[in-house]
Design an enzyme around this catalytic site. Structure first.
Site, short mmCIF file in Angstrom:
data_model
loop_
_atom_site.label_atom_id
_atom_site.label_comp_id
_atom_site.label_asym_id
_atom_site.label_seq_id
_atom_site.Cartn_x
_atom_site.Cartn_y
_atom_site.Cartn_z
N GLY A 124 19.18 -41.79 55.36
CA GLY A 124 18.95 -41.95 53.92
C GLY A 124 17.66 -41.27 53.53
O GLY A 124 16.59 -41.88 53.54
N SER A 126 17.45 -37.68 51.18
CA SER A 126 17.47 -37.02 49.87
C SER A 126 17.86 -37.98 48.75
O SER A 126 18.65 -38.91 48.95
CB SER A 126 18.46 -35.85 49.88
OG SER A 126 18.05 -34.86 50.78
N SER A 158 25.22 -37.75 54.88
CA SER A 158 26.40 -37.44 55.69
C SER A 158 26.90 -38.68 56.42
O SER A 158 26.13 -39.39 57.07
CB SER A 158 26.08 -36.33 56.70
OG SER A 158 25.84 -35.11 56.05
N GLU A 241 15.87 -32.39 63.46
CA GLU A 241 17.00 -32.08 62.58
C GLU A 241 17.10 -30.60 62.27
O GLU A 241 18.17 -30.01 62.30
CB GLU A 241 16.87 -32.87 61.28
CG GLU A 241 17.96 -32.54 60.28
CD GLU A 241 17.88 -33.38 59.01
OE1 GLU A 241 18.25 -32.87 57.94
OE2 GLU A 241 17.45 -34.55 59.10
#
Length: 276
Positions: A124, A126, A158, A241
């Site tokens: 969690g 953006s 996602s 990431e």
């Protein structure tokens, strides 16, 4: 410097390729498989091969293996289109984040299920008006006794619809500079007050989600690391990431698909391919 693959690395690649091809036959092929290809069954298979947490320290249940071995397995999985997304985020960054900043109780509670392929995690981060500028996020977690009460909205999450847990980046204070007051909190996705809406993109994929938090209560013990001081933690997490093999290899898989459609009898087309 010797760039020759060792015999063990060659054997690992061959095994990974065979497992990936078998997974495609059983579960289907996906583009950008690390975020589109969801199969918890295959994640359990990856766990049996000890291909989740390959580079994590042994003392946390990981394989303690060199990063190049994870890259070899990841390259074969993504190139083939094998569905690794159910465990990819946890393997890539949530596990390492908990190893670096989590409490022992958190590590004991969450790492084993990541390593077994039993849990899916989402991130969690953006928000509708806070994308690359993480310091501008507004989702707020207010302390209420031994709980945090969370209100706000996230977007581009996602697998928010399928995840068991969200590693939530939120604000716990509005005092100080924008980079202060940011915290990381583990939120079970079945907690009351969470609403998830999927987003279908132009390619018809729907892994992206909007997630709304309305008076969502989670234990204060789910705070990871420093209260209000997690901006540096998140930047460290983003190294995992943004610096991995996933995006690069996804492009290679798409390149191979495009190559199959290209008219390679045309000299100009061959020249364009060669330039790549």
């Amino acid at each position: 410097m010797d760039f020759t693959w060792t015999s063990d690395q060659v054997a690992l690649r061959e095994k990974a390729r065979t497992v990936a091809e078998d997974a495609v036959n059983k579960y289907g092929r996906f583009n950008d498989t690390w975020m589109n290809g969801y199969s918890r069954e295959f994640s359990r298979e990856l766990a049996k091969h000890k291909w989740i947490g390959m580079t994590w320290p042994v003392e946390y249940g990981g394989g303690g293996r060199p990063p190049i071995e994870r890259l070899i397995v990841g390259e074969e999985m993504i190139s083939a289109g094998a569905p690794i997304a159910a465990s990819w985020f946890a393997d890539r960054q949530m596990g390492p984040a908990l190893i670096s900043y989590g409490t022992k109780a958190q590590q004991d509670a969450f790492l084993p299920q990541m390593l077994s392929g039993e849990t899916t995690w989402c991130i969690g981060m953006s928000e509708p008006n806070s994308g690359s500028d993480l310091a501008s996020l507004k989702t707020f977690a207010a302390r209420d006794g031994d709980e945090f009460v969370i209100n706000g909205q996230k977007i581009w999450t996602s697998f928010g619809e399928l995840a068991d847990y969200c590693y939530l980046i939120c604000r716990t204070s509005s005092d100080g500079s924008p980079h202060e007051g940011i915290s990381e909190i583990i939120v079970p996705m079945n907690t009351p007050g969470i609403e998830v809406r999927t987003i279908k993109d132009m390619t018809t994929n729907s892994h992206f989600c909007e997630v709304f938090y309305t008076d969502v209560r989670v234990p204060a013990s789910n705070l990871v690391g420093a209260l209000g001081g997690a901006f540096k933690q998140t930047m460290r997490q983003l190294e995992h990431e943004r610096g991995g093999i996933d995006r690069l290899v996804s492009n290679h898989a798409l390149y191979k698909m495009a190559l199959e459609q290209a008219d390679r009898k045309d000299a100009l087309v061959r020249q364009e391919i060669a330039a790549l």
